[in-house]
Write an enzyme that holds these catalytic residues in place. Sequence first.
Site, PDB file in Angstrom:
ATOM      1  N   LYS A  22       0.831  -1.208   0.000  1.00 48.10           N
ATOM      2  CA  LYS A  22       0.000   0.000   0.000  1.00 48.10           C
ATOM      3  C   LYS A  22       0.863   1.254   0.000  1.00 48.10           C
ATOM      4  O   LYS A  22       0.680   2.157  -0.828  1.00 48.10           O
ATOM      5  CB  LYS A  22      -0.905   0.014   1.237  1.00 48.10           C
ATOM      6  CG  LYS A  22      -1.698   1.317   1.385  1.00 48.10           C
ATOM      7  CD  LYS A  22      -2.406   1.405   2.712  1.00 48.10           C
ATOM      8  CE  LYS A  22      -1.517   1.946   3.791  1.00 48.10           C
ATOM      9  NZ  LYS A  22      -1.859   3.272   4.281  1.00 48.10           N
ATOM     10  N   ASN A  23       1.828   1.323   0.917  1.00 46.28           N
ATOM     11  CA  ASN A  23       2.639   2.532   1.038  1.00 46.28           C
ATOM     12  C   ASN A  23       3.476   2.783  -0.202  1.00 46.28           C
ATOM     13  O   ASN A  23       3.728   3.930  -0.573  1.00 46.28           O
ATOM     14  CB  ASN A  23       3.528   2.447   2.279  1.00 46.28           C
ATOM     15  CG  ASN A  23       2.729   2.556   3.576  1.00 46.28           C
ATOM     16  OD1 ASN A  23       1.589   3.005   3.572  1.00 46.28           O
ATOM     17  ND2 ASN A  23       3.320   2.126   4.672  1.00 46.28           N
ATOM     18  N   CYS A 118      -4.736   9.027   9.709  1.00 50.61           N
ATOM     19  CA  CYS A 118      -4.946   8.410  11.011  1.00 50.61           C
ATOM     20  C   CYS A 118      -4.550   9.353  12.147  1.00 50.61           C
ATOM     21  O   CYS A 118      -3.613  10.122  12.025  1.00 50.61           O
ATOM     22  CB  CYS A 118      -4.125   7.131  11.133  1.00 50.61           C
ATOM     23  SG  CYS A 118      -4.757   5.766  10.148  1.00 50.61           S
ATOM     24  N   ARG A 123       2.246  14.594  12.267  1.00 43.85           N
ATOM     25  CA  ARG A 123       3.181  14.206  11.205  1.00 43.85           C
ATOM     26  C   ARG A 123       3.301  15.412  10.281  1.00 43.85           C
ATOM     27  O   ARG A 123       2.707  15.452   9.211  1.00 43.85           O
ATOM     28  CB  ARG A 123       2.674  12.958  10.478  1.00 43.85           C
ATOM     29  CG  ARG A 123       2.694  11.727  11.365  1.00 43.85           C
ATOM     30  CD  ARG A 123       2.449  10.465  10.599  1.00 43.85           C
ATOM     31  NE  ARG A 123       1.036  10.225  10.408  1.00 43.85           N
ATOM     32  CZ  ARG A 123       0.547   9.152   9.789  1.00 43.85           C
ATOM     33  NH1 ARG A 123       1.351   8.248   9.303  1.00 43.85           N
ATOM     34  NH2 ARG A 123      -0.745   8.995   9.656  1.00 43.85           N
ATOM     35  N   ASP A 309       4.846   0.572  11.980  1.00 41.00           N
ATOM     36  CA  ASP A 309       3.564   0.034  11.509  1.00 41.00           C
ATOM     37  C   ASP A 309       3.335  -1.416  11.930  1.00 41.00           C
ATOM     38  O   ASP A 309       2.292  -1.990  11.614  1.00 41.00           O
ATOM     39  CB  ASP A 309       3.470   0.150   9.987  1.00 41.00           C
ATOM     40  CG  ASP A 309       3.073   1.544   9.532  1.00 41.00           C
ATOM     41  OD1 ASP A 309       2.670   2.353  10.386  1.00 41.00           O
ATOM     42  OD2 ASP A 309       3.170   1.830   8.324  1.00 41.00           O
ATOM     43  N   ARG A 401      -8.355   0.457   4.629  1.00 40.38           N
ATOM     44  CA  ARG A 401      -7.339   1.337   4.062  1.00 40.38           C
ATOM     45  C   ARG A 401      -6.032   0.600   3.813  1.00 40.38           C
ATOM     46  O   ARG A 401      -5.227   1.035   2.992  1.00 40.38           O
ATOM     47  CB  ARG A 401      -7.086   2.523   4.994  1.00 40.38           C
ATOM     48  CG  ARG A 401      -8.268   3.461   5.165  1.00 40.38           C
ATOM     49  CD  ARG A 401      -7.902   4.665   6.027  1.00 40.38           C
ATOM     50  NE  ARG A 401      -6.649   5.244   5.580  1.00 40.38           N
ATOM     51  CZ  ARG A 401      -5.584   5.429   6.361  1.00 40.38           C
ATOM     52  NH1 ARG A 401      -5.619   5.078   7.628  1.00 40.38           N
ATOM     53  NH2 ARG A 401      -4.488   5.975   5.872  1.00 40.38           N
TER      54      ARG A 401
END
Length: 424
Positions: A22-23, A118, A123, A309, A401
């Site tokens: 995903k990232n 999130c 961040r 993560d 997600r």
Amino acid sequence: MDSINVTGGRALEGTIPIAGAKNACLTLMPATLLSEEPLTLTNAPRLSDIRTMSRLLASLGAEVSPLSDGLVLAMSSHALNGDRADYEIVRKMRASILVLGPLLARLGHAVVSLPGGCAIGARPVDLHLRALEAMGAKLDLRDGYVHAKAPAGGLRGGDVEFPLVSVGATENALMAATLARGTTRLRNAAQEPEIVDLARCLRAMGAQIAGEGTSEIEVQGVDRLHGATHRVVTDRIELGTYMLAPLIAGGEVTLGGGRRDLLEAFCERIEAAGAEVRQDATGLTVRRANGALRAVDVATEPFPGFPTDLQAQMMALLCTAEGKSVLEERIFENRFMHAPELVRMGACIDVQGGQATVTGVERLRGAPVMATDLRASVSLILAGLAAEGETTVSRVYHLDRGYEHVVAKLRGVGARIERVRAND
């Protein structure tokens, strides 16, 4: 609102296929803005964040067409008709800020909303902005938007020294630098596999990049980039998540397509806790080596360290390990919001600032719990695999997600798990 029910107590056996990252995919998709020619991504995951990025790119005039079963994304930015990334889309996902560098490099101007995402702590995007300023960009923050303009003739090469390692800022700067005049050096750059994957894709598009995977990346700007086809790297976070499942529930599971080099620090920690990890041509196979799991200490760090993560999922594992474990979160504040939910299941966890002490208990108990973010969602599901009785995880929209077909994948190896639709 959907929920997921998990009934624990069943050992897992079989194979779980691991999706594209995903990232990585969320970073690769904005790269289409750098060229008028098509960019095609294979092994793309089927996730809500990918759909959100597709909508954002479409709002700028790019064409994004999912092909076959959704694993292929064909994109073209030959007819961009906008430079504004609106709050209504950007607020849903922090990765949206990654359109800023490509838009600025290609068009010379961009207006991008400050992002959402999130609720796991601040961040800030200041590192992104500093990098673009080093390439000559003029930036103005007003009304919740970044208004960016390149100097006459476009961005120029510059020396960027990141005061802190930032994956997103490295990605934004790397994309912008591909079309900047002259040489750009990124120092204290992030080294994650997703950065390496992006560099490989950009190089396939004609970029001149060296040093990805190290702390210093050098980019020689080119006049234009062309089209390419690129396969998205394996999702190391999904991989690590499912590696924990047989350790928590018992049994032996093979993670199809898994690679140890993506998660060396993680593998070392779970092996210290009592896991056996085997690599072969098909992927990684994981099981408990001998009996009960042991307590281990974990500190999250930028790659090649232990991934933030995977911290929530690791906490779920350590809830039933023998002894006392200390987890230190060094990347994001407010990332222990899953701890109170695990306590509802009988875990013994004491959180003090950025450190959580987990004292293993003999068994967790099923309970109704609530997901607070993406990784917390799946940590509670993992805990449910080990718990006595039924665990109901609510607010699982976070899960969509970052994990595709989580129920089907776990059910395929024997877990008793089901998704309950809100209108059922």
